[in-house]
Design an enzyme around this catalytic site. Structure first.
Site, PDB file in Angstrom:
ATOM      1  N   HIS A   1      -8.491  10.291   7.853  1.00 43.99           N
ATOM      2  CA  HIS A   1      -7.740  10.053   6.806  1.00 43.99           C
ATOM      3  C   HIS A   1      -6.363  10.827   7.253  1.00 43.99           C
ATOM      4  O   HIS A   1      -6.549  12.071   7.661  1.00 43.99           O
ATOM      5  CB  HIS A   1      -8.535  10.249   5.551  1.00 43.99           C
ATOM      6  CG  HIS A   1      -7.617   9.847   4.582  1.00 43.99           C
ATOM      7  ND1 HIS A   1      -6.631  10.089   3.791  1.00 43.99           N
ATOM      8  CD2 HIS A   1      -7.985   8.526   3.890  1.00 43.99           C
ATOM      9  CE1 HIS A   1      -6.139   9.184   2.770  1.00 43.99           C
ATOM     10  NE2 HIS A   1      -7.012   8.100   2.814  1.00 43.99           N
TER      11      HIS A   1
ATOM     12  N   LEU B   1     -17.627  19.442  -1.012  1.00 45.78           N
ATOM     13  CA  LEU B   1     -16.979  18.329  -1.490  1.00 45.78           C
ATOM     14  C   LEU B   1     -15.630  18.507  -1.463  1.00 45.78           C
ATOM     15  O   LEU B   1     -15.122  19.386  -1.919  1.00 45.78           O
ATOM     16  CB  LEU B   1     -17.517  17.933  -2.877  1.00 45.78           C
ATOM     17  CG  LEU B   1     -18.779  17.422  -3.118  1.00 45.78           C
ATOM     18  CD1 LEU B   1     -19.129  17.332  -4.510  1.00 45.78           C
ATOM     19  CD2 LEU B   1     -19.157  16.229  -2.434  1.00 45.78           C
TER      20      LEU B   1
ATOM     21  N   ALA C   1     -19.911  17.453   3.114  1.00 39.15           N
ATOM     22  CA  ALA C   1     -20.752  17.775   4.246  1.00 39.15           C
ATOM     23  C   ALA C   1     -21.358  19.390   3.889  1.00 39.15           C
ATOM     24  O   ALA C   1     -21.097  19.701   3.027  1.00 39.15           O
ATOM     25  CB  ALA C   1     -19.793  17.695   5.658  1.00 39.15           C
TER      26      ALA C   1
ATOM     27  N   ASP D   1       0.822  -1.290  -0.156  1.00 35.27           N
ATOM     28  CA  ASP D   1      -0.233   0.071   0.108  1.00 35.27           C
ATOM     29  C   ASP D   1       1.024   1.327   0.090  1.00 35.27           C
ATOM     30  O   ASP D   1       2.036   1.156   0.564  1.00 35.27           O
ATOM     31  CB  ASP D   1      -0.930   0.009   1.132  1.00 35.27           C
ATOM     32  CG  ASP D   1      -1.332   1.252   1.547  1.00 35.27           C
ATOM     33  OD1 ASP D   1      -2.300   1.799   0.728  1.00 35.27           O
ATOM     34  OD2 ASP D   1      -1.263   1.809   2.745  1.00 35.27           O
TER      35      ASP D   1
ATOM     36  N   GLY E   1     -12.008   6.132  -0.410  1.00 31.79           N
ATOM     37  CA  GLY E   1     -11.584   6.134  -1.652  1.00 31.79           C
ATOM     38  C   GLY E   1     -11.415   7.404  -2.549  1.00 31.79           C
ATOM     39  O   GLY E   1     -11.152   7.352  -3.797  1.00 31.79           O
TER      40      GLY E   1
HETATM   41  P1  ADP Z   1      -4.488   4.642  -0.157  1.00 33.62           P
HETATM   42  O1  ADP Z   1      -4.618   3.669  -0.717  1.00 33.62           O
HETATM   43  O2  ADP Z   1      -3.388   5.601  -0.653  1.00 33.62           O
HETATM   44  O3  ADP Z   1      -4.316   4.543   1.386  1.00 33.62           O
HETATM   45  P2  ADP Z   1      -7.215   5.808   0.146  1.00 33.62           P
HETATM   46  O4  ADP Z   1      -8.002   4.654  -0.511  1.00 33.62           O
HETATM   47  O5  ADP Z   1      -7.495   5.939   1.631  1.00 33.62           O
HETATM   48  O6  ADP Z   1      -5.555   5.748  -0.286  1.00 33.62           O
HETATM   49  O7  ADP Z   1      -7.524   7.179  -0.541  1.00 33.62           O
HETATM   50  C1  ADP Z   1      -7.713   7.338  -2.010  1.00 33.62           C
HETATM   51  C2  ADP Z   1      -7.854   8.678  -2.527  1.00 33.62           C
HETATM   52  O8  ADP Z   1      -8.930   9.198  -2.152  1.00 33.62           O
HETATM   53  C3  ADP Z   1      -6.996   9.675  -1.761  1.00 33.62           C
HETATM   54  O9  ADP Z   1      -5.684   9.881  -2.629  1.00 33.62           O
HETATM   55  C4  ADP Z   1      -7.579  11.011  -2.070  1.00 33.62           C
HETATM   56  O10 ADP Z   1      -7.552  11.589  -3.268  1.00 33.62           O
HETATM   57  C5  ADP Z   1      -9.193  10.445  -1.638  1.00 33.62           C
HETATM   58  N1  ADP Z   1      -9.643  10.896  -0.273  1.00 33.62           N
HETATM   59  C6  ADP Z   1      -9.751   9.656   0.461  1.00 33.62           C
HETATM   60  N2  ADP Z   1     -10.083  10.110   1.817  1.00 33.62           N
HETATM   61  C7  ADP Z   1     -10.108  11.652   1.521  1.00 33.62           C
HETATM   62  C8  ADP Z   1     -10.284  12.617   2.721  1.00 33.62           C
HETATM   63  N3  ADP Z   1     -10.817  12.487   3.838  1.00 33.62           N
HETATM   64  N4  ADP Z   1     -10.315  13.992   2.096  1.00 33.62           N
HETATM   65  C9  ADP Z   1     -10.072  13.996   0.976  1.00 33.62           C
HETATM   66  N5  ADP Z   1      -9.583  13.032  -0.109  1.00 33.62           N
HETATM   67  C10 ADP Z   1      -9.751  11.748   0.265  1.00 33.62           C
HETATM   68 MG    MG Z   2      -2.612   3.247   3.821  1.00 35.92          MG
END
Ligand code: ADP
Ligand code: MG
Length: 461
Positions: A181, A222, A214, A143, A209
């Site tokens: 996050h 967004l 909100a 990851d 993802g």
């Molecule tokens: P990873 O697989 O790298 O751990 P995630 O699946 O958690 O990443 O998130 C993928 C993408 O979704 C992020 O790169 C971001 O663009 C968007 N994203 C996820 N959570 C948030 C958040 N809380 N705020 C803004 N963007 C988010």
């Molecule tokens: Mg991760």
């Protein structure tokens, strides 16, 4: 504070949130104990061999007795003992020398020392199966955020399209206040740093993802990636150049929309862990394919992958699809390990042949992995594989010795050399040989204690 700590100077006020059986230390001890008691698949081989071996030995012993009693005794003159005693001695010697206790000890002793050695190096191996499989891994999937990178990103770019930087930060931080996050934390931290007052979001929604949604200050806000904007039919094309310029630096571009209009772009950078590149180079040297699996966008992922020397990148993978990507690799006929830290990695950790969780990651991930790395250092992935290979080698040596001793001893005990030397192996010597085989197996396993995974050795390139 997870265990013994030293307070050098100053006052420390500690509140115990978990005690006794619930402490991190007790959990580690329990994991190691469970692993040490668990069976590795190779043990089944030993069990299967023993299942055939034991009845076979009894049959050979009886046949030996019958042979000497009915036929053999009369073939030679000048016998050292009476017919019955002589036949019984051969019978007992066969039983004693063939006692397969070394065979039973071969695997568990090595597993016990191997898992203990792992714990000593900050690698918690939850069961014998994981220990065995780790050495056979052909593909390792990492990851990105929090695993290859530190997972402590910083805001690097603030590009308002409409309004000021402070307004942009106000909206972004207010909405991210609801999210756990790492990206969210970076934004909130920056807002605090710049002394921007933030509000609590209303109707907060986490869209895994994609981003977050909100109501802030009466408007629907967004914040997330392109996918999120596309789904909400918000045009981003006009600003594609700005977005890409952020992504090309290996940063994550987050898009902020208010009332269905794009009003700003925020760039967030997460640095790679200092030892990630070294760990990956070593894995490649070991002929293991390295893959990056991330929810982040393709361009950012490619830059980070290049920095680390990873050739295969699976980007923009939604959390629910991470496990599917693992399954796809498995259908290529490969033994796949997954290394991850987040909630979104948990299904993939379970799906993989070996799930390796980062100890500083989320509890769900730690629970899902079969190996846990306490030290948050990817070199320990290499160490786990090296330890597994070494342990398996010990097991194979042990099985060979245990089995070899027994089988080689049987003809001797049965009296095969009697016609040539006029001696029969006395049961006492047979017992000694049998004990010696157990001792050699246990000592061989204990030698593993002196082993340090190659990558952890001092002066290693
Ligand atoms: P990873 O697989 O790298 O751990 P995630 O699946 O958690 O990443 O998130 C993928 C993408 O979704 C992020 O790169 C971001 O663009 C968007 N994203 C996820 N959570 C948030 C958040 N809380 N705020 C803004 N963007 C988010
Ligand atoms: Mg991760």
């Amino acid at each position: 504070m997870i265990g013994g700590s030293i307070n050098k100077n100053g006052l420390l006020k500690v509140r115990a949130t978990r005690i006794g059986q619930d402490t991190a230390l007790a959990q580690i001890v329990r994991l190691v104990e469970e692993a040490q008691g668990s069976k590795a698949p190779v043990q089944r081989l030993a069990d299967r061999v023993a299942a055939v071996f034991v009845p076979a030995v009894i049959i050979i012993a009886i046949a030996t007795f019958l042979f000497w009693y009915l036929v053999g005794f009369d073939l030679f003159g000048n016998m050292p003992a009476p017919r019955f005693i002589f036949s019984l001695t051969a019978f007992i010697s066969v039983l004693v020398i063939a006692c397969p206790c070394a065979l039973g000890l071969a695997t568990p002793t090595a597993i016990m020392v191997g898992t203990g050695k792992g714990a000593e190096n900050g690698i918690l191996i939850k069961n014998g199966e994981a220990l065995e499989r780790a050495g056979n891994v052909q593909v390792i999937v990492f990851d990105k955020t929090g695993t290859l990178t530190k997972g402590e990103p910083d805001v690097t770019d603030l590009m308002p399209i409409d309004g000021s930087e402070n307004e942009l930060l106000f909206l972004a931080a207010s909405i991210e206040k609801g999210s756990e996050h790492p990206l969210a934390k970076a934004i909130v931290r920056r807002a605090e740093h710049m002394k921007v007052d933030i509000e609590s979001p209303i109707d907060f929604q986490n869209l895994p993802g994609r981003g977050v949604k909100a109501t802030v200050g009466g408007s629907i806000v967004l914040l997330g990636n392109r996918t999120l904007m596309n789904e909400s039919k918000i045009a981003t094309d006009a600003h594609e150049a700005d977005i890409q310029s952020i992504e090309e630096k290996g940063r994550t571009a987050m898009l902020l929309a208010k009332d269905s209009r794009l009003i700003g772009i925020i760039g967030v950078a997460d640095v790679v862990k200092p030892t990630s590149a070294e760990a990956i180079a070593e894995l490649k040297r070991m002929n293991i394919e390295v893959v990056m699996l991330t929810g982040d966008n393709r361009r950012t992922a490619a830059v980070i992958a290049k920095e680390l020397g990873i050739d295969r990148v699976l980007a923009e993978v939604l959390p629910e699809d991470k496990a599917k990507e693992i399954a796809k690799l498995q259908t290529e006929g490969k033994v796949v390990a997954m290394v991850g830290d987040g909630i979104n990695d948990a299904p993939a950790l379970v799906k993989a042949d070996v799930g390796i969780a980062i100890g500083s990651g989320t509890d769900v991930a730690i629970e899902s992995g079969s190996i846990v790395l306490i030290k948050n250092d990817l070199k320990d992935v290499v160490a786990a594989i090296q330890l597994s290979k070494r342990t398996m080698r010990k097991i194979r040596q042990n099985l060979f010795w245990a089995f070899g001793y027994n089988t080689a001893g049987i003809p001797l005990a049965a009296g095969l050399i009697f016609p040539f030397f006029n001696v029969l192996l006395p049961p006492i010597i047979a017992a000694g040989a049998m004990a010696l085989s157990s001792v050699s197996v246990v000592s061989n396993a204990a030698l593993l204690k002196r082993y340090t995974p190659e990558i952890k050795r001092e002066g290693k390139r």
